[in-house]
Enzyme design. Structure first.
Site, PDB file in Angstrom:
ATOM      1  N   ALA A 141       0.911  -1.230  -0.105  1.00 60.63           N
ATOM      2  CA  ALA A 141       0.098  -0.008   0.015  1.00 60.63           C
ATOM      3  C   ALA A 141       0.739   1.295   0.083  1.00 60.63           C
ATOM      4  O   ALA A 141       1.340   1.713   0.992  1.00 60.63           O
ATOM      5  CB  ALA A 141      -0.968  -0.138   1.259  1.00 60.63           C
TER       6      ALA A 141
ATOM      7  N   THR B 209       0.124   4.118  -2.952  1.00 60.26           N
ATOM      8  CA  THR B 209      -0.582   4.937  -3.437  1.00 60.26           C
ATOM      9  C   THR B 209      -1.730   5.486  -2.488  1.00 60.26           C
ATOM     10  O   THR B 209      -2.254   4.906  -1.863  1.00 60.26           O
ATOM     11  CB  THR B 209      -1.401   4.416  -4.734  1.00 60.26           C
TER      12      THR B 209
ATOM     13  N   GLY C  60      -0.431   9.218  -6.659  1.00 64.21           N
ATOM     14  CA  GLY C  60       0.388   7.936  -6.725  1.00 64.21           C
ATOM     15  C   GLY C  60       1.762   7.910  -7.187  1.00 64.21           C
ATOM     16  O   GLY C  60       2.616   7.421  -6.818  1.00 64.21           O
ATOM     17  N   SER C  61       1.830   8.946  -8.175  1.00 63.63           N
ATOM     18  CA  SER C  61       3.183   9.127  -9.030  1.00 63.63           C
ATOM     19  C   SER C  61       4.296   9.860  -7.896  1.00 63.63           C
ATOM     20  O   SER C  61       5.496   9.510  -8.060  1.00 63.63           O
ATOM     21  CB  SER C  61       2.997  10.097 -10.036  1.00 63.63           C
TER      22      SER C  61
ATOM     23  N   ILE D 242      -5.405  -0.473  -4.046  1.00 67.88           N
ATOM     24  CA  ILE D 242      -4.428  -1.504  -3.386  1.00 67.88           C
ATOM     25  C   ILE D 242      -4.815  -2.818  -3.952  1.00 67.88           C
ATOM     26  O   ILE D 242      -5.943  -3.454  -3.370  1.00 67.88           O
ATOM     27  CB  ILE D 242      -4.389  -1.122  -1.855  1.00 67.88           C
TER      28      ILE D 242
ATOM     29  N   GLU E  69       9.512  -4.935 -10.034  1.00 69.94           N
ATOM     30  CA  GLU E  69       8.196  -4.722 -10.358  1.00 69.94           C
ATOM     31  C   GLU E  69       7.906  -4.201 -11.893  1.00 69.94           C
ATOM     32  O   GLU E  69       7.018  -4.766 -12.559  1.00 69.94           O
ATOM     33  CB  GLU E  69       7.188  -3.754  -9.242  1.00 69.94           C
ATOM     34  N   ARG E  70       8.706  -3.322 -12.361  1.00 71.68           N
ATOM     35  CA  ARG E  70       8.501  -2.641 -13.412  1.00 71.68           C
ATOM     36  C   ARG E  70       8.949  -3.662 -14.574  1.00 71.68           C
ATOM     37  O   ARG E  70       8.218  -3.701 -15.450  1.00 71.68           O
ATOM     38  CB  ARG E  70       9.467  -1.173 -13.396  1.00 71.68           C
TER      39      ARG E  70
END
Ligand SMILES: Cc1cc2nc3c(=O)[nH]c(=O)nc-3n(C[C@H](O)[C@H](O)[C@H](O)COP(=O)(O)OP(=O)(O)OC[C@H]3O[C@@H](n4cnc5c(N)ncnc54)[C@H](O)[C@@H]3O)c2cc1C
Length: 380
Positions: free
Chosen positions: A126, A128, A133-134, A159, A243-244
């Site tokens: 959690a 964002t 969020g950015s 989330i 993650e990316r």
């Protein structure tokens, strides 16, 4: 391809994933899409198949393997007819647990990591907030030390697995403004003052529940602090690479699956007395889809290899995500178009991928933020 993704062991892993998908996932995926969440029993089944803990060391309850193995599981689930929504929800612990594993507190490993990897509980991340969020460094959820507890106030949104999670790895502000005042705390849904919303209704990723979380003076034991106080931002950024890259792999896999479904379709579908595949414009469209998938896969895997080798690939990770997402966006669009009206129908697989893939350029850092990362590093 000779990029190391096709070893004997990895082929066996792919086969195991495909068996799991065919037995445990594909017969039920449509009903989970309708229900808006995955059953907990799927986590247990994935653990029993040895898949849930891939990418986590056996010492923390995992099944071993490295990042490539965990990417490969996600890839094969999509290629077998699953979806990025399924991957996001079944493997949310892939973003929720690494910070705990990295910081290595044995008590946290026992209480939080092992049960999740055994399929007995669910973890999420959690970060964002409703305010944005950015801008992770700007987050406002507060955690104030009070004796042997932190008192947490604030809110999180979007989330993944948030309505089901037992382990909520939460980014909070323990210090001053900016990146240096952020910590990670594990919250649990049973803690008084923690509110979990109903599942948010979405465009895609329908089988993946998404929640808003509210914190009204939630008392969290200091033993739930992950790593050092005020060191959370760096930990979040370190895990962003994995993650990316995972999202890039999922974008490529979604595009590859849509390419395959489309090739099958244009061979079978006849218009004006001939299969679509006999038309030059159709063949060229499919050829262009294949080119985009191949370029995106080759580039993504090259960046994964350099990342694994320890190179500084922050900018190239961002470029890989954007490259894969752009390819995926283009390919899913053409896949729906070549399916004609059928491509617009619920229950036809390319329609699901078209909706599901739209999040890939938003989650884990938007396309614009990825571009900003590259620009800033290039011109630093
Ligand atoms: C289905 C789903 C699942 C998610 N799962 C999770 C999760 O599990 N955990 C979690 O923490 N978050 C999760 N997210 C949140 C996701 O990471 C954020 O939505 C994303 O980071 C963007 O933040 P935002 O929505 O607040 O958009 P904003 O930050 O408000 O951005 C809005 C738009 O402005 C652009 N923008 C912002 N800043 C700039 C700038 N400086 N320059 C140029 N353009 C800019 C963005 O690119 C975007 O196009 C999820 C989101 C969705 C929809």
């Amino acid at each position: 391809m000779s990029d190391g993704w096709d070893t004997v062991e990895r082929r066996a892993l792919r086969a195991a994933v495909r068996r799991f998908a065919e037995r445990e996932v594909l017969p039920h995926l449509e009903s989970w899409e309708d229900e808006g969440a995955l059953p907990r029993s799927l986590h247990a089944a994935a653990a029993a198949a040895g898949l849930l803990g891939i990418g986590f060391a056996e010492e923390v309850g995992g099944s071993g393997g490295g990042p490539v193995e965990s990417f490969l599981v996600a890839e094969e689930l999509i290629l077998a007819g699953g979806s990025s929504g399924l991957v996001a929800s079944l493997f949310t612990h892939g973003i929720g647990l690494p910070h705990l594993v990295e910081s290595g507190d044995p008590d946290q490993i026992d209480r939080f990591v092992r049960p999740v990897l055994a399929g007995a509980s669910v973890a999420c991340l959690a970060v964002t907030e409703p305010g944005g969020g950015s801008d992770v460094a700007g987050l406002t959820t507060r955690a104030v030390r009070d004796g042997d507890h932190y008192v947490v106030t604030g809110a999180k949104t979007f989330i993944t697995s948030g309505t089901r999670a037992d382990v909520i790895t939460t980014a909070v502000r323990t210090g001053g403004p900016g990146a240096r005042g952020i910590s990670l705390l594990v919250l649990e849904p049973t803690m008084p003052g923690l509110r979990v919303s109903r599942p948010l209704r979405k465009m895609g990723w329908l089988c993946s529940d998404t929640a808003e979380l509210g914190f009204d003076d939630v008392r969290v034991p200091v033993g739930n602090l992950v790593g050092a106080e005020d060191a959370g931002f760096a930990a979040i950024m370190r895990q962003f690479a994995a993650e990316r890259l995972s999202l890039a792999v999922q974008a490529v896999a979604t595009a590859q699956r849509c390419l395959e479904l489309t090739m099958d379709w244009v061979r079978r579908r006849e218009t004006f007395g001939r299969p679509l595949a006999t038309r030059q414009v159709v063949r060229h469209t499919v050829a262009e889809m294949a080119r985009q998938v191949d370029v995106a896969r080759t580039y993504t895997r090259a960046v994964v290899a350099d990342w694994e080798a320890g190179e500084d690939v922050v900018a190239r990770v961002a470029m890989a995500k954007n490259t894969a997402v752009a390819a995926c966006d283009a390919v899913v669009d053409r896949a729906v178009q070549l399916h004609g009206g059928a491509g617009y129908l619920r229950g036809v697989e390319v329609e699901r991928h078209y909706r599901d893939s739209r999040i890939l350029g938003i989650g884990g850092g938007t396309t614009e933020i990825m571009t900003e990362v590259v620009g800033r590093l290039l011109l630093a």
